[in-house]
Design an enzyme around this catalytic site. Structure first.
Site, PDB file in Angstrom:
ATOM      1  N   GLU A  69      10.902  32.574   0.287  1.00 11.58           N
ATOM      2  CA  GLU A  69      11.129  31.459  -0.778  1.00 11.58           C
ATOM      3  C   GLU A  69      11.619  30.061  -0.521  1.00 11.58           C
ATOM      4  O   GLU A  69      12.224  29.186  -0.967  1.00 11.58           O
ATOM      5  CB  GLU A  69      12.421  32.092  -1.877  1.00 11.58           C
ATOM      6  CG  GLU A  69      11.891  33.213  -2.603  1.00 11.58           C
ATOM      7  CD  GLU A  69      12.860  33.449  -3.696  1.00 11.58           C
ATOM      8  OE1 GLU A  69      12.620  33.225  -4.783  1.00 11.58           O
ATOM      9  OE2 GLU A  69      13.849  34.070  -3.455  1.00 11.58           O
ATOM     10  N   HIS A 109      20.146  28.744  -2.308  1.00 16.06           N
ATOM     11  CA  HIS A 109      19.392  29.668  -3.141  1.00 16.06           C
ATOM     12  C   HIS A 109      20.371  31.035  -3.051  1.00 16.06           C
ATOM     13  O   HIS A 109      20.274  31.437  -2.048  1.00 16.06           O
ATOM     14  CB  HIS A 109      18.131  29.803  -2.888  1.00 16.06           C
ATOM     15  CG  HIS A 109      17.469  31.141  -3.696  1.00 16.06           C
ATOM     16  ND1 HIS A 109      17.615  30.950  -5.072  1.00 16.06           N
ATOM     17  CD2 HIS A 109      16.712  32.161  -3.462  1.00 16.06           C
ATOM     18  CE1 HIS A 109      16.814  32.172  -5.633  1.00 16.06           C
ATOM     19  NE2 HIS A 109      16.650  32.762  -4.676  1.00 16.06           N
ATOM     20  N   HIS A 155      21.610  34.925  -5.325  1.00 17.45           N
ATOM     21  CA  HIS A 155      21.470  35.729  -6.352  1.00 17.45           C
ATOM     22  C   HIS A 155      22.807  36.518  -6.945  1.00 17.45           C
ATOM     23  O   HIS A 155      22.957  37.298  -7.131  1.00 17.45           O
ATOM     24  CB  HIS A 155      20.863  36.967  -5.939  1.00 17.45           C
ATOM     25  CG  HIS A 155      19.544  36.639  -5.076  1.00 17.45           C
ATOM     26  ND1 HIS A 155      18.851  37.250  -4.056  1.00 17.45           N
ATOM     27  CD2 HIS A 155      18.380  35.544  -5.499  1.00 17.45           C
ATOM     28  CE1 HIS A 155      17.681  36.541  -3.602  1.00 17.45           C
ATOM     29  NE2 HIS A 155      17.366  35.661  -4.785  1.00 17.45           N
ATOM     30  N   HIS A 181      16.977  36.062 -12.054  1.00 13.57           N
ATOM     31  CA  HIS A 181      16.735  36.058 -10.404  1.00 13.57           C
ATOM     32  C   HIS A 181      18.036  35.528  -9.831  1.00 13.57           C
ATOM     33  O   HIS A 181      18.497  36.151  -8.882  1.00 13.57           O
ATOM     34  CB  HIS A 181      15.574  35.242 -10.266  1.00 13.57           C
ATOM     35  CG  HIS A 181      15.470  34.927  -8.915  1.00 13.57           C
ATOM     36  ND1 HIS A 181      14.134  34.281  -8.452  1.00 13.57           N
ATOM     37  CD2 HIS A 181      15.741  35.422  -7.505  1.00 13.57           C
ATOM     38  CE1 HIS A 181      14.090  34.364  -6.941  1.00 13.57           C
ATOM     39  NE2 HIS A 181      15.074  34.742  -6.634  1.00 13.57           N
TER      40      HIS A 181
HETATM   41 ZN   LIG Z   1      15.445  34.699  -4.572  1.00 19.14          ZN
END
Ligand SMILES: [Zn+2]
Length: 221
Positions: free
Chosen positions: A66, A85, A87, A155
């Site tokens: 990603e 980023h 989660h 996500h």
């Molecule tokens: Zn991710």
């Protein structure tokens, strides 16, 4: 890279998720670890990428699938110097319900412009949910727009800032705000959120004071 360990210590990052920083001498490059759990990242794992998210010198290392999240945001947001980023479980409910994540306390005032939700189905139909190519990264960057954070449906989230300390602080307080908002809603009755004008007036100085503490406490030192 202390940011990785601090965010792992705070439960924002677990075995997944990543932190990047724009290169301090070349704005067309950014720094991101090879594919590795954030708590295990050391200086020698940090790699240099161009803004198309191609590694400058891959050395046969495995890359984060990603990574396009980072490159595509740096392309369209010259003000952004660092991207996370993650989660974080606390934010996931707000990515799948109709209740928007809103700032309800001072430390999360940076959310005052709103927190958009990225719906990957609108862009690519059925996927494996991962931002695994430049087109998906561009679409996510578009959803983020000029904001400080965006949620990704089912996500996680992406958080940006003009500094590494800022993006670490924002990631931690985004998670805390999500916890507090769920608690406030569970108490029942109307919830008073920060007024956008209050949000716009708050300046936490890149969370610099907390950053010094977090760095000291982290296992990276
Ligand atoms: Zn991710």
């Amino acid at each position: 890279m202390a940011a990785n360990r601090i965010l792992a210590d705070h439960g924002v990052l677990d075995g997944y998720g990543h932190v990047s920083a724009r290169h301090d001498r070349d704005p067309n490059r950014y720094l991101l670890s090879r594919s590795l759990a954030p708590a295990l990242v050391t200086i020698s794992d940090i790699m240099e990428y161009d803004l198309d998210s191609n590694p400058v010198d891959a050395q046969e290392r495995t890359l984060y699938v990603e990574r396009f999240i980072h490159g595509e945001i740096y392309k369209v947001r010259p003000d952004v110097q660092a991207v996370v980023h993650h989660h974080s479980p606390a934010v996931i409910p707000f990515s799948v319900s109709t209740v928007p994540l809103r700032p309800l306390y001072h430390m999360a005032a940076f959310l005052w412009e709103g927190v958009p939700v990225f719906e990957i189905r609108d862009v690519a139909g059925m996927t494996d949910m991962l931002v695994r190519n430049p087109a998906l990264g561009r679409a996510l960057a578009q959803t983020l727009g000029s904001k400080a954070a965006a949620l990704m449906r089912g996500h996680g989230a992406v958080v940006v800032s003009s500094s590494v300390s800022g993006v670490v602080g924002r990631s931690i307080y985004l998670q805390l705000n999500a916890h507090l908002q769920a608690q406030a809603i569970a108490l029942g009755g109307p919830v008073t959120y920060l007024d956008p004008e209050e949000g716009g007036r708050v300046d936490v100085g890149g969370y610099q004071r907390a950053w010094e503490l977090w760095k000291r406490k982290t296992t990276a030192q």
